[in-house]
Design a protein around this motif. Structure first.
Motif, PDB file in Angstrom:
ATOM      1  N   GLU A   1     -28.135  -9.357   8.679  1.00 51.33           N
ATOM      2  CA  GLU A   1     -29.174 -10.367   8.857  1.00 51.33           C
ATOM      3  C   GLU A   1     -30.247  -9.870   9.829  1.00 51.33           C
ATOM      4  N   TYR A   2     -29.800  -9.226  10.910  1.00 49.21           N
ATOM      5  CA  TYR A   2     -30.761  -8.687  11.870  1.00 49.21           C
ATOM      6  C   TYR A   2     -31.555  -7.532  11.260  1.00 49.21           C
ATOM      7  N   PHE A   3     -30.863  -6.636  10.568  1.00 50.14           N
ATOM      8  CA  PHE A   3     -31.548  -5.486   9.966  1.00 50.14           C
ATOM      9  C   PHE A   3     -32.602  -5.927   8.959  1.00 50.14           C
ATOM     10  N   MET A   4     -32.288  -7.009   8.220  1.00 50.82           N
ATOM     11  CA  MET A   4     -33.219  -7.462   7.187  1.00 50.82           C
ATOM     12  C   MET A   4     -34.524  -7.973   7.790  1.00 50.82           C
TER      13      MET A   4
ATOM     14  N   VAL B   1     -22.436  -1.197  12.028  1.00 54.18           N
ATOM     15  CA  VAL B   1     -23.820  -0.768  11.860  1.00 54.18           C
ATOM     16  C   VAL B   1     -23.980   0.058  10.583  1.00 54.18           C
ATOM     17  N   LEU B   2     -23.067   0.981  10.349  1.00 55.48           N
ATOM     18  CA  LEU B   2     -23.181   1.822   9.153  1.00 55.48           C
ATOM     19  C   LEU B   2     -23.114   0.981   7.884  1.00 55.48           C
ATOM     20  N   ALA B   3     -22.149   0.077   7.833  1.00 51.87           N
ATOM     21  CA  ALA B   3     -21.994  -0.727   6.613  1.00 51.87           C
ATOM     22  C   ALA B   3     -23.187  -1.658   6.433  1.00 51.87           C
ATOM     23  N   ALA B   4     -23.604  -2.306   7.522  1.00 57.18           N
ATOM     24  CA  ALA B   4     -24.736  -3.229   7.420  1.00 57.18           C
ATOM     25  C   ALA B   4     -26.000  -2.485   6.991  1.00 57.18           C
ATOM     26  N   TYR B   5     -26.142  -1.265   7.472  1.00 54.03           N
ATOM     27  CA  TYR B   5     -27.321  -0.457   7.121  1.00 54.03           C
ATOM     28  C   TYR B   5     -27.319  -0.129   5.627  1.00 54.03           C
ATOM     29  N   ALA B   6     -26.157   0.242   5.116  1.00 57.14           N
ATOM     30  CA  ALA B   6     -26.065   0.535   3.684  1.00 57.14           C
ATOM     31  C   ALA B   6     -26.447  -0.692   2.871  1.00 57.14           C
TER      32      ALA B   6
ATOM     33  N   ARG C   1     -33.282   6.823 -14.518  1.00 59.98           N
ATOM     34  CA  ARG C   1     -32.066   6.020 -14.422  1.00 59.98           C
ATOM     35  C   ARG C   1     -32.364   4.603 -13.971  1.00 59.98           C
ATOM     36  N   LYS C   2     -33.528   4.443 -13.363  1.00 58.99           N
ATOM     37  CA  LYS C   2     -33.850   3.134 -12.810  1.00 58.99           C
ATOM     38  C   LYS C   2     -34.063   2.121 -13.920  1.00 58.99           C
ATOM     39  N   LYS C   3     -33.369   1.018 -13.796  1.00 59.37           N
ATOM     40  CA  LYS C   3     -33.521  -0.020 -14.809  1.00 59.37           C
ATOM     41  C   LYS C   3     -34.777  -0.808 -14.517  1.00 59.37           C
ATOM     42  N   ILE C   4     -35.627  -0.959 -15.494  1.00 59.64           N
ATOM     43  CA  ILE C   4     -36.828  -1.761 -15.304  1.00 59.64           C
ATOM     44  C   ILE C   4     -36.420  -3.235 -15.257  1.00 59.64           C
ATOM     45  N   GLY C   5     -37.016  -3.976 -14.342  1.00 61.30           N
ATOM     46  CA  GLY C   5     -36.721  -5.389 -14.260  1.00 61.30           C
ATOM     47  C   GLY C   5     -35.733  -5.714 -13.174  1.00 61.30           C
ATOM     48  N   ARG C   6     -35.117  -4.683 -12.576  1.00 60.65           N
ATOM     49  CA  ARG C   6     -34.200  -4.948 -11.472  1.00 60.65           C
ATOM     50  C   ARG C   6     -35.029  -5.310 -10.238  1.00 60.65           C
ATOM     51  N   PRO C   7     -34.649  -6.364  -9.531  1.00 59.78           N
ATOM     52  CA  PRO C   7     -35.460  -6.735  -8.375  1.00 59.78           C
ATOM     53  C   PRO C   7     -35.426  -5.652  -7.309  1.00 59.78           C
ATOM     54  N   GLU C   8     -36.569  -5.402  -6.688  1.00 62.79           N
ATOM     55  CA  GLU C   8     -36.602  -4.426  -5.607  1.00 62.79           C
ATOM     56  C   GLU C   8     -35.891  -5.021  -4.404  1.00 62.79           C
ATOM     57  N   ASN C   9     -35.208  -4.216  -3.641  1.00 62.27           N
ATOM     58  CA  ASN C   9     -34.572  -4.770  -2.445  1.00 62.27           C
ATOM     59  C   ASN C   9     -35.633  -4.965  -1.370  1.00 62.27           C
ATOM     60  N   PRO C  10     -35.302  -5.671  -0.304  1.00 63.59           N
ATOM     61  CA  PRO C  10     -36.353  -6.064   0.634  1.00 63.59           C
ATOM     62  C   PRO C  10     -37.106  -4.895   1.260  1.00 63.59           C
ATOM     63  N   LEU C  11     -36.534  -3.731   1.252  1.00 65.67           N
ATOM     64  CA  LEU C  11     -37.269  -2.596   1.793  1.00 65.67           C
ATOM     65  C   LEU C  11     -38.142  -1.945   0.724  1.00 65.67           C
ATOM     66  N   GLY C  12     -38.159  -2.530  -0.449  1.00 65.00           N
ATOM     67  CA  GLY C  12     -38.938  -1.935  -1.521  1.00 65.00           C
ATOM     68  C   GLY C  12     -38.367  -0.596  -1.903  1.00 65.00           C
ATOM     69  N   ASN C  13     -37.078  -0.427  -1.627  1.00 65.90           N
ATOM     70  CA  ASN C  13     -36.479   0.884  -1.788  1.00 65.90           C
ATOM     71  C   ASN C  13     -35.436   0.816  -2.888  1.00 65.90           C
TER      72      ASN C  13
ATOM     73  N   ARG D   1     -33.160   6.150  15.157  1.00 65.49           N
ATOM     74  CA  ARG D   1     -34.379   6.115  15.962  1.00 65.49           C
ATOM     75  C   ARG D   1     -35.143   4.800  15.869  1.00 65.49           C
ATOM     76  N   ILE D   2     -35.025   4.095  14.766  1.00 60.50           N
ATOM     77  CA  ILE D   2     -35.813   2.876  14.584  1.00 60.50           C
ATOM     78  C   ILE D   2     -34.916   1.627  14.571  1.00 60.50           C
ATOM     79  N   MET D   3     -33.967   1.599  13.653  1.00 58.22           N
ATOM     80  CA  MET D   3     -33.153   0.389  13.484  1.00 58.22           C
ATOM     81  C   MET D   3     -32.365   0.056  14.740  1.00 58.22           C
ATOM     82  N   LEU D   4     -31.644   1.016  15.315  1.00 63.44           N
ATOM     83  CA  LEU D   4     -30.807   0.713  16.477  1.00 63.44           C
ATOM     84  C   LEU D   4     -31.637   0.282  17.688  1.00 63.44           C
TER      85      LEU D   4
END
Lengths: 307, 273, 350
Positions: free
Chosen positions: B156-159, B88-93, A3-15, B182-185
Motif C-alpha cells: 500500500e505504501y509502495f503504491m 519489502v522484497l515481496a511487496a516490491y514485486a 508476448r504482451k497481451k493487448i487489453g491487459r490493464p497496465e499496472n500502476p507503474l505503467g510497467n 535508492r528510491i523506494m526504501l
C-alpha cells in the motif's frame, strides 16, 4: 513485446512487463509462508479428522469426525469455550468502555496528553509473562494487595487464584488491564482524525457536551469504534498468555478452571500429546475466527457511514 | 466554572487510572527490593525499610539473565531485519511487476491475515522437529518471518510512490533492484520503521513459540528465562520480582526512548490485533 | 542526432494511439510535438524514450536502430510533466543520479553536476530538497538531470503545464536558451499552440495519432494543409463560411467578391483568420460585440448567416451597434473541401 497481451490493464507503474524476476523477489517470503503457514493449515485440517495420530511417524488412523465429537463433548473444551466467552462478552465491553473514556479524557486535555498517553501505553510493550508474575502476587489470597484494598470496603478475602469460580474473573481482570493500552491508542488516533471544525461549529451553535458526544464524536468515530470492537473480540478469543503467565503452564489453575480455547489447544498438544484432538480444537477455533472476520467485513460495510 | 469542575474531575480520573496502570510496576519494583518477610507481610507493606539491592545479585546468580538478554536481542533483532527484508522484497514485486499467478499469490497474502498464528504451532513444531531445529535460533526465528499483513501494508505504501519516478529512474539508467534500494526504501522510511517497530515489540514479547522451541538456557529469550527462574526460586517473591524487573527494563527503556515512533507506529499499523 | 521514425505504430486495446508514417526530426533543432490532449503526442514521446514499446515500426537515432533498446541504453534525457524529482534527494543528488548509476568517477560527477547547475542557473540551490523549490526551479533541476548524461536527444513532456502564466513565459525562454547553448536535439510535447509557436524550430502537429503537418511554426500558421491545422493554430481561432464560388470569384456578399482561381468539385469551406480583416470600404458591417484585449480589439459581426470575428487596432474606438467599413487581406483566407477538410489551393499556387 509480442508476448504482451493487448487489453491487459497496465499496472500502476505503467510497467506492464511480464518478468520472471518477480518470482525471485517473492521467493523468500513465499517459501516461509508456504512451509510455515499454508502447509500447517492443510496438515492441521488433515490431522483433525484422524481418530488417532502419531506425529513423529506421521501415521494416522480412522478418518472421520470422531475427534471433533470428542473435543466438543470434552468438559474441558466446554469450559474453555465458556471462559473465553466470559472474557469476550464481559471483559471486552469493559475494556472498550474504559479505553474510550480514557481516550476521550486524554484527547480533551490541553496539556499533559503525551504523559498520560505514555503511561497508559506501557502494558503494551512490557512482557505479559513478567507482569503476570506480579498479578499472581497481587491476587494472592493472603499477602495480595487486591484483598487488602477490598478489606477497606468490608469485602472478605477471596481466593482469586485457587477458587475455581474466581480464576476466570482474575484472568479477565488481567486481560482488561493488559488490553487497555492498545485500544486507547487506536481510539486516540481515531479522535485525532476528527476535524476540529465540527467542534467549533457545535460550540458556536451552543450544543451541550452530551449531545456533542452522541451526535458528533461517536458517529465520526464509528469506523474506529467498530474496528476496535472486532480487533478486541478476535484478540480476546486468542487469550492465552494471561492464563499461562498467572499459572505455571502445567494447568490453568485448579482443575483447569481458567482454561481458554487456545490454552486447550496448547495443553492437548504439549501436555497430553493428543495431536488429533488439538487439531480438531484448532479447526473449531479457526472457524470461530473466520466467522468473526466475516462479521467484521459485514459490519464495516453495513454500519460504517463516516470515514 | 462548570467547565473547570468537569476538567478537574477528568484529570483526577485520569491520574487515578494512570496510577492503576502503573501500580503493578511500582509494586514489582518495590517488592524486588524487599526482604522476604517484608514481601510476604500481612497486611502487605508497600515499600522496604532498606532497599535490598542484593536481591538482584542473587537473581543474576540463579539465572543467566545476561544470556537471556543477549538471546532476546539476537532473536528479536534478526527476526525484525529478516521480516523487513522479506516483506519489502515481496511487496516490491507486487508493486512493479506483472507475472503469472500475481492475483492468486496476492490473495494468499491477504488470506493469511485471517489465520490466527496459534493455529499453526502444532504442525510447525512437528516441522521443526523433523528439520532438527528444536532448540535452535533458526527454529525460533524462521517460522515467524513472513506476514501477509505486512506485505499488504508495505505494498500500500509502495503504491503511493508516483509511477513517474520509476520511469524517470529507468531513463536515468537505474535498475529495478537499485530503484528499490535508492528510491523506494528512502522514500518509505516511515513505513519501514513502523513495521520494524511492530515486529520488534511482538518478537520481544512473544513467548508461546520460543517456549516450545527453546530447551536450554543458551536459546531462551528473556520471557522464557523468567519462567524457569520463577520455578527455580519458587515462592521467593522478592527474587521473582527482581527477575521480572530485569526482564521488563530493557523494553521499557527502548519504549521511553522511542515512545513517539512506537505509539505512532502502533496506531498506524493498528488493524493487526 | 537526427531522429527518424519508420512507420511507428502503437496500439492500445483496439485503438491506434500512434501511427507516424515516415517522420524525421531535425538534428540540433527544437521540435514541438503539438496536438490536442489524447492525440498521441505523449505516447510518441514515450516510444522515443523507450518507456513504451511500439507495436510495430522502427526508431533510428542517426544510423543507430534503437527500437529494441531499453531507455537507459538510448542516450536520452527526459523531463516529465511533474518533473519527477526524487523527493528524498538534494538537488545535487538528483542531478548526479544518472551519473552515479553509470558509475562515473566521483570527481567527474561533481564537476559535471556543477556545470549543469550553472547552465540552468541553480548553483545556489544544490543542497536543497525538491519540496523547498518553486515550480520553475524544480523544472530547471529536472532539465539539468536530463542533460547531465549528455544525451543525444532531450525529450520534454508538457514541461510548462504545471507553471503559472508568468513562470511559463520565463521557462519557455529558458528552454529555448538552454537548447541553443547545448545544441541538443530536443523534442518538446505541448498542447499549447502559443508555446509551440514561440520557441520551436519546427512543429509536428498530430491528430488521433497521425501527423497532420510538419514544418516551421510560421509556415504552419500561414500555410495550413487542412482545416484541422488551420483551426488548431491561431487565437482567436479562424472562422469558417460557406461562400459561393462563381465565375472564378469567391462571393463574400452579393456586392463583394475576391478573385479565386480554383477548380473544385463539391462543397467549399472558406476560413478567414480574424487578423485578415482591416478597416476599409469593401464591406459595411454592423458590430455586435466589442472585446478589448489589451494589444488589440476583437469585434464580431454577422456575415453570411454566421458570426465573423475581426481584430482591429487598439486605438480604433468602436462601439457595439455601430456600422463600420471593413476589407479583407486575401493571404489570410483559405479554402477547404467541406467534406474532407483538405486545403484547396489556387491554380497558380500549385
Amino acid at each position: 513485446m509480442s508476448r504482451k497481451k493487448i487489453g491487459r490493464p497496465e499496472n500502476p507503474l505503467g510497467n506492464t512487463r511480464f518478468s520472471g524476476r518477480a518470482y525471485l523477489y517473492l521467493l523468500p517470503a513465499f517459501l516461509v509462508l508456504a512451509v510455515f503457514v499454508l502447509y500447517p493449515i492443510v496438515m492441521t485440517l488433515r490431522m483433525g479428522f484422524y481418530e488417532s495420530y502419531v506425529y513423529l511417524t506421521d501415521v494416522g488412523s480412522g478418518f472421520g469426525l470422531s475427534s471433533f465429537r470428542y473435543v466438543l463433548r470434552d468438559p474441558a473444551f466446554q469450559l474453555a469455550i465458556r471462559n473465553t466467552l466470559i472474557i469476550v462478552l464481559v471483559g471486552v465491553p469493559i475494556t472498550i468502555a474504559l479505553a474510550l473514556g480514557a481516550a476521550l479524557f486524554i484527547n480533551s486535555l490541553t496539556r499533559g496528553r503525551g504523559v498520560f498517553q505514555t503511561i497508559y501505553f506501557i502494558p503494551y510493550v512490557t512482557s505479559t509473562i513478567a507482569i503476570g508474575l506480579a498479578f499472581r502476587w497481587l491476587f494472592h489470597s493472603d499477602y495480595g494487595y487486591v484483598n487488602y484494598v477490598l478489606s477497606f470496603f468490608g469485602v472478605a478475602p477471596q481466593k482469586w487464584l485457587t477458587d475455581p469460580n474466581l480464576t476466570v474473573v482474575s484472568v479477565t481482570i488481567f486481560t482488561i488491564w493488559n488490553g487497555l493500552a492498545f485500544k486507547i491508542v487506536l481510539f486516540l488516533a481515531g479522535l485525532q482524525k476528527i476535524d476540529p471544525q465540527y467542534y467549533q461549529a457545535a460550540r458556536i451553535d451552543g450544543t451541550p457536551p452530551r449531545r456533542v458526544f452522541f451526535r458528533i464524536t461517536m458517529p465520526l468515530l464509528s469506523s474506529t469504534f467498530w474496528m476496535v470492537v472486532i480487533v478486541s473480540v478476535i484478540h480476546a478469543f486468542k487469550t492465552y498468555n494471561e492464563v499461562y503467565s498467572m499459572y505455571d503452564g502445567k494447568s490453568a489453575g485448579p482443575g483447569n478452571s481458567a482454561i481458554t480455547i487456545v490454552y486447550y489447544i496448547y495443553d492437548m498438544f504439549f501436555n497430553r500429546s493428543q495431536v488429533h484432538y488439538a487439531s480438531a480444537a484448532a479447526i473449531i477455533f479457526l472457524l470461530i475466527v473466520l466467522a468473526l472476520t466475516a462479521l467484521q467485513k459485514w459490519i464495516s460495510k453495513r454500519f460504517v457511514h463516516y470515514v | 466554572m462548570q467547565r473547570r469542575i468537569g476538567q478537574s474531575i477528568k484529570l483526577i480520573l485520569l491520574i487515578l487510572g494512570a496510577f492503576l496502570m502503573m501500580f503493578p510496576f511500582i509494586w514489582m519494583l518495590a517488592t524486588s527490593l524487599k526482604t522476604l518477610p517484608e514481601a510476604t507481610a500481612i497486611p502487605p507493606i508497600m515499600f522496604p525499610e532498606t532497599p535490598q539491592f542484593g536481591n538482584y545479585l542473587e537473581a543474576l546468580q540463579v539465572a543467566p539473565f545476561g544470556l537471556y538478554l543477549r538471546n532476546s536481542i539476537l532473536v528479536a533483532g534478526i527476526a525484525t531485519l529478516l521480516t523487513l527484508a522479506l516483506t519489502v522484497l515481496a511487496a516490491y514485486a507486487f508493486t512493479i511487476y506483472e507475472f503469472r499467478g500475481k492475483t492468486v499469490m496476492f490473495f494468499l497474502c491477504l488470506a493469511t491475515m485471517m489465520i490466527p498464528s496459534e493455529l499453526l504451532i502444532i504442525q510447525n513444531f512437528i516441522t521443526i522437529s523433523k528439520l532438527h531445529w528444536v532448540n535452535t535460533f533458526q527454529g525460533i526465528i524462521i517460522p515467524t518471518l513472513a506476514s501477509g499483513f505486512y506485505i499488504y501494508m508495505m505494498r500500500e505504501y509502495f503504491m503511493q510512490i508516483p509511477s513517474v519516478l520509476y520511469k524517470a529512474a529507468k531513463v536515468d539508467g537505474c535498475g529495478d533492484f537499485r530503484y528499490l534500494m535508492r528510491i523506494m526504501l528512502p522514500m518509505n522510511k516511515n513505513a519501514i520503521a513502523t513495521i520494524g517497530i511492530l515486529t520488534f515489540i511482538s518478537q520481544w514479547n512473544s513467548f508461546i513459540w520460543p517456549l516450545m522451541v527453546a530447551k536450554d538456557d543458551s536459546h531462551r529469550v528473556m520471557a522464557i528465562g523468567l519462567l524457569h527462574f520463577r520455578d527455580a526460586v519458587s515462592s521467593q517473591v522478592n527474587l521473582q520480582m527482581a527477575g521480572a524487573t530485569i526482564v521488563i527494563l530493557p523494553m521499557l527503556i527502548f519504549y521511553l526512548v522511542f515512545r513517539k515512533q512506537i505509539i505512532e507506529g502502533v496506531s498506524r499499523g493498528g488493524i493487526k490485533g | 542526432m537526427e531522429l527518424r521514425l519508420k512507420n511507428l505504430v502503437k496500439d492500445f486495446t483496439g485503438t491506434r494511439a500512434v501511427d507516424t508514417g515516415e517522420l524525421t526530426i531535425l538534428d540540433g533543432k527544437l521540435t514541438g510535438l503539438l496536438g490536442p490532449s489524447g492525440c498521441g503526442k505523449s505516447t510518441l514521446l514515450y516510444l522515443i524514450s523507450g518507456l513504451q514499446k511500439p507495436t510495430s515500426g522502427r526508431i533510428y537515432f542517426g544510423d543507430r536502430d534503437v527500437t529494441d533498446l531499453p531507455p537507459e541504453k538510448r542516450e536520452i534525457g527526459l523531463v516529465f510533466q511533474n518533473y519527477a524529482l526524487y523527493p528524498h534527494m538534494t538537488v545535487a543528488q538528483n542531478i548526479a543520479f544518472p551519473l552515479v548509476n553509470r558509475k562515473v568517477k566521483k570527481a567527474e560527477i561533481r564537476e559535471r553536476t556543477a556545470k549543469m547547475a550553472s547552465l540552468v542557473q541553480i548553483e545556489e540551490l544544490l543542497n536543497r530538497k525538491p519540496n523547498q523549490l518553486s515550480g520553475g526551479q524544480q523544472q530547471r533541476v529536472a532539465i539539468a538531470r536530463a542533460l547531465v548524461k549528455r544525451p543525444e536527444i532531450l525529450l520534454l513532456d508538457e514541461p510548462l503545464s504545471n507553471l503559472d502564466a508568468r513562470l511559463r513565459l520565463e521557462m519557455r525562454e529558458e528552454i529555448r536558451r538552454i537548447q541553443t547553448e547545448t545544441g541538443v536535439t530536443t523534442v518538446f510535447v505541448t498542447h499549447d499552440q502559443e508555446e509551440a509557436m514561440s520557441i520551436t524550430d519546427e512543429i509536428i502537429l498530430m491528430k488521433k495519432g497521425v501527423v497532420q503537418q510538419q514544418c516551421g511554426p510560421q509556415q504552419m500558421y500561414l500555410d495550413p494543409v487542412n482545416q484541422f491545422v488551420a483551426s488548431f493554430l491561431g487565437s482567436p481561432p479562424i472562422d469558417y463560411f460557406r461562400f459561393p464560388l462563381r465565375d472564378g470569384r469567391l462571393w463574400i456578399t452579393e456586392g463583394y467578391s475576391l478573385p479565386m482561381d480554383v477548380r473544385h468539385e463539391g462543397g467549399i469551406l472558406t476560413g478567414i483568420r480574424p487578423e485578415a480583416w482591416g478597416r476599409g470600404d469593401a464591406l459595411q458591417v454592423q458590430i455586435q460585440t466589442v472585446e478589448h484585449r489589451g494589444k488589440d480589439t476583437l469585434i464580431t459581426f454577422g456575415l453570411a448567416g454566421t458570426r465573423a470575428r475581426a481584430l482591429l487596432d487598439i486605438t480604433d474606438t468602436v462601439r457595439p451597434g455601430e456600422t463600420i467599413g471593413v476589407t479583407l487581406r486575401p493571404q489570410f483566407l483559405y479554402l477547404f473541401d467541406a467534406e474532407s477538410g483538405v486545403r484547396i489551393r489556387q491554380e497558380e499556387e500549385q
